[in-house]
Design an enzyme around this catalytic site. Structure first.
Site, PDB file in Angstrom:
ATOM      1  N   ASP A 170      21.824  24.493  24.330  1.00 35.80           N
ATOM      2  CA  ASP A 170      21.773  23.170  23.724  1.00 35.80           C
ATOM      3  C   ASP A 170      20.324  22.824  23.376  1.00 35.80           C
ATOM      4  OD1 ASP A 170      22.419  20.176  23.376  1.00 35.80           O
ATOM      5  OD2 ASP A 170      24.344  20.954  24.065  1.00 35.80           O
ATOM      6  N   HIS A 203      20.491  15.502  23.819  1.00 33.91           N
ATOM      7  CA  HIS A 203      21.881  15.938  23.861  1.00 33.91           C
ATOM      8  C   HIS A 203      22.131  16.907  25.015  1.00 33.91           C
ATOM      9  CE1 HIS A 203      25.510  18.122  22.365  1.00 33.91           C
ATOM     10  NE2 HIS A 203      25.817  16.965  21.796  1.00 33.91           N
ATOM     11  N   SER A 396      31.463  17.115  22.102  1.00 33.46           N
ATOM     12  CA  SER A 396      30.339  17.695  22.835  1.00 33.46           C
ATOM     13  C   SER A 396      30.402  17.372  24.313  1.00 33.46           C
ATOM     14  CB  SER A 396      29.012  17.156  22.289  1.00 33.46           C
ATOM     15  OG  SER A 396      28.491  17.958  21.291  1.00 33.46           O
ATOM     16  N   PRO A 433      50.885  12.072  25.764  1.00 31.33           N
ATOM     17  CA  PRO A 433      52.079  11.542  25.096  1.00 31.33           C
ATOM     18  C   PRO A 433      51.866  11.006  23.696  1.00 31.33           C
ATOM     19  CG  PRO A 433      51.339  10.085  26.865  1.00 31.33           C
ATOM     20  CD  PRO A 433      50.557  11.349  27.000  1.00 31.33           C
TER      21      PRO A 433
END
Length: 577
Positions: A170, A203, A396, A433
């Site tokens: 990353d 990040h 992510s 669902p």
């Protein structure tokens, strides 16, 4: 279309001959058409991405950054470019994928097209696809209870040192109190201008916190897991494909040293093609075949209730675990769960259904380094400016939930293979669902049951029959794409028939959702096919060769699904998956 491509290639030969600096020195008769089959011991025709052929046609003198893979290994890739007439040194070897990276005039592409046994693709950007724009609803974190990870934080794991390391490929992982001394190695492999060893973007630190953070109020999925930080992403959220491949090589080289058993890729390429051509897919498969479980984000280019398909590496690879974003609706119960409207899903270009599983990915809260790009570009997502606490969303952050869960599984069952881990995650998943058909894969991750499950079904059984020893003598097996394509041609619906037939799958949640029927679609594969002509669409060339701003690419302008018009502008400009 095929006729048009052949006509273009005929014209390009003349263009390249005039543009090439060494058109009289290509072996044989000096025009690039010498006895090339005699020089290269391969019966497989070459494959040059059509976006490169289009660039050679429109801008033959321009320079392209490419990755050349060869059936004959790196020496074959070197020989190919020399045969085409290029005498400048390559940028670097990419031993993991039997290839090289180099910059070369586009006019050379037609000559490479004539050299058997090579694959030529753009060295395109790998990006942290845009963060989803969501309202701030507070810092209360429900997701560890939803997934069952909180039940794994204590109890039967008496020896924390049993937890294997998670490699976070990353933007880097900043040293923070939530990690303590568990960031056991940090390496900077970014070759982009302006990149430093720090987590400039934020990040990577956020992703690592979700996977393995251990702060009192923001505990990650596996708070005892060591972290190996492999930086490839720069401040603006992009990486070169060759850097990410190099990162995979580094992880493979150091897996025993640091006990790396999980690799998290919260990113995706900006270049889409079939997985057997894509060099990044080949790289992550080498990790998978070496015993490292690869977890990849599905991407945030979903279109809501209709499939966007999953088009980009590494999430499009059929072997790896691809994770979409679950929307818990801010409740612990599952009755109102669905998928985030921007979470990508559908078939890959090879016909494989993705993602296999979903995990919470909306309203995720973690800390990022002060001064990082995420803090400065998204001030409305900042919850605490002194600590760098943010609330952001994206696949992510779904991926590291699963990466941490995998580390928890391996802490209890260290001999599980990546195939078995993928099978147990799917076997124990809970239904979603309110998800559209296929949107949530087989369901949402159930970490506690996955970590204690004893069945080991193999969802990759159909593919594993095509995993063979490396023909170039390397220690890691490879996927024989030619044999797989031949099997698909011979029996489009039957080659994978046994994968989900085993009785160990009988009670899984996907038994009622017909996952077995949709997991591979021969019609999807046939539509995209493996013919060169299927990739001649100019939009792919636009996307692959766009400049560094994601919003400038035609793909980003046309394909982002947004929750509202106000969200769209922010989402297009953002930097997370």
């Amino acid at each position: 279309m095929i006729t048009a491509v052949l006509a273009i290639c005929a014209v390009l030969a003349a263009l390249a001959a005039s543009a090439s600096p060494a058109s009289a020195d290509r072996g044989g008769n000096g025009n690039g058409h010498g006895s090339l089959n005699g020089l290269f011991n391969s019966h497989r025709p070459s494959w040059v991405d059509p976006s490169l052929i289009a660039r050679a046609h429109s801008l033959p003198g321009s320079t392209v950054d490419v990755i050349i893979q060869s059936d004959q290994g790196t020496s074959g890739a070197d020989a190919a470019i020399r045969t085409a007439g290029w005498r400048q040194p390559r940028e670097r070897l990419l031993n993991l994928i039997d290839g090289i990276e180099l910059k070369v005039p586009a006019a050379f592409m037609p000559f490479l097209l004539q050299i058997p046994g090579i694959t030529v693709t753009p060295n395109s950007d790998v990006r942290l696809a845009s963060l989803s724009s969501v309202p701030d609803v507070g810092t209360s974190q429900l997701w560890p209870n939803v997934t069952g990870n909180s039940a794994l934080w204590s109890g039967d794991l008496a020896n924390p040192s049993a937890t294997p390391a998670i490699a976070v490929i990353d933007s880097g992982v900043a040293p923070q109190s939530q990690f303590g001394s568990r960031v056991i190695s940090s390496v900077d492999l970014s070759t982009q201008a302006g990149s430093t060893a720090d987590d400039q973007n934020g990040h990577g630190t956020f992703v690592a916190g979700i996977a393995a953070g251990a702060s009192a109020d923001l505990t990650g999925a596996a708070p005892t897991a060591p972290i190996v930080s492999v930086k490839v992403i720069n401040a603006d959220g992009t990486a070169k494909t060759s850097d990410v491949i190099n990162a995979a090589q580094w992880v493979l080289d150091h897996k025993d040293q640091y006990n790396i058993k999980v690799a998290n890729f919260s990113m995706h390429s900006s270049y889409g093609t079939n997985s057997y051509y894509d060099p990044l897919d080949k790289a992550v498969e080498k990790l998978w075949f070496s015993g490292i479980t690869v977890v990849a984000a599905a991407g945030n280019y979903g279109t809501g209730s209709t499939p966007s398909n999953v088009l980009y590496s590494p999430g499009n690879d059929p072997f790896v675990i691809t994770v979409g974003a679950l929307d818990t609706n801010n409740t612990e119960g599952s009755s109102d769960d669905g998928i985030a409207p921007w979470s990508a899903y559908g078939h890959t270009e090879d016909g494989f259904m993705k993602p296999e599983i979903v995990a919470p990915g909306r309203y995720m809260v973690e800390n990022v380094p002060l001064g990082s790009t995420l803090l400065t570009e998204f001030p409305t997502k900042v919850l605490d400016s002194l600590l760098g606490t943010m609330q952001i969303s994206g696949t992510s952050f779904s991926a590291p939930v699963v990466s941490g869960t995998v580390a928890q599984m391996l802490a209890r069952h260290p001999n599980l293979t990546p195939d078995q881990i993928k099978g147990e995650l799917m076997q124990t998943a809970r239904p979603v669902p309110n998800a559209p058909a296929g949107g949530a894969g087989v369901g949402e991750v159930s970490a506690y049951y996955a970590a204690h499950d004893t069945a080991t079904p193999n969802p990759n059984a159909g593919l594993d029959q095509f995993v063979v020893p490396d023909p170039n003598g390397g220690p890691t097996p490879v996927f024989d794409a030619d044999a797989w394509k031949a099997a698909v041609q011979a029996d489009p619906t039957g080659w994978n028939a046994a994968t989900y037939a085993d009785s160990s799958w009988a009670d899984s949640s996907w038994a009622d959702s017909s996952w077995a029927d949709s997991s591979w679609a021969d019609s999807s594969w046939a539509d995209s096919s493996w013919a060169d002509s299927s990739w001649a669409d100019s939009s792919w060339a636009d996307s692959s060769w766009a400049d560094s701003s994601w919003a400038d690419s035609s793909w980003a302008d046309s394909s982002w699904a947004d929750e509202s018009a106000a969200d769209a502008a922010q989402e297009d400009a953002a930097t997370g998956d």
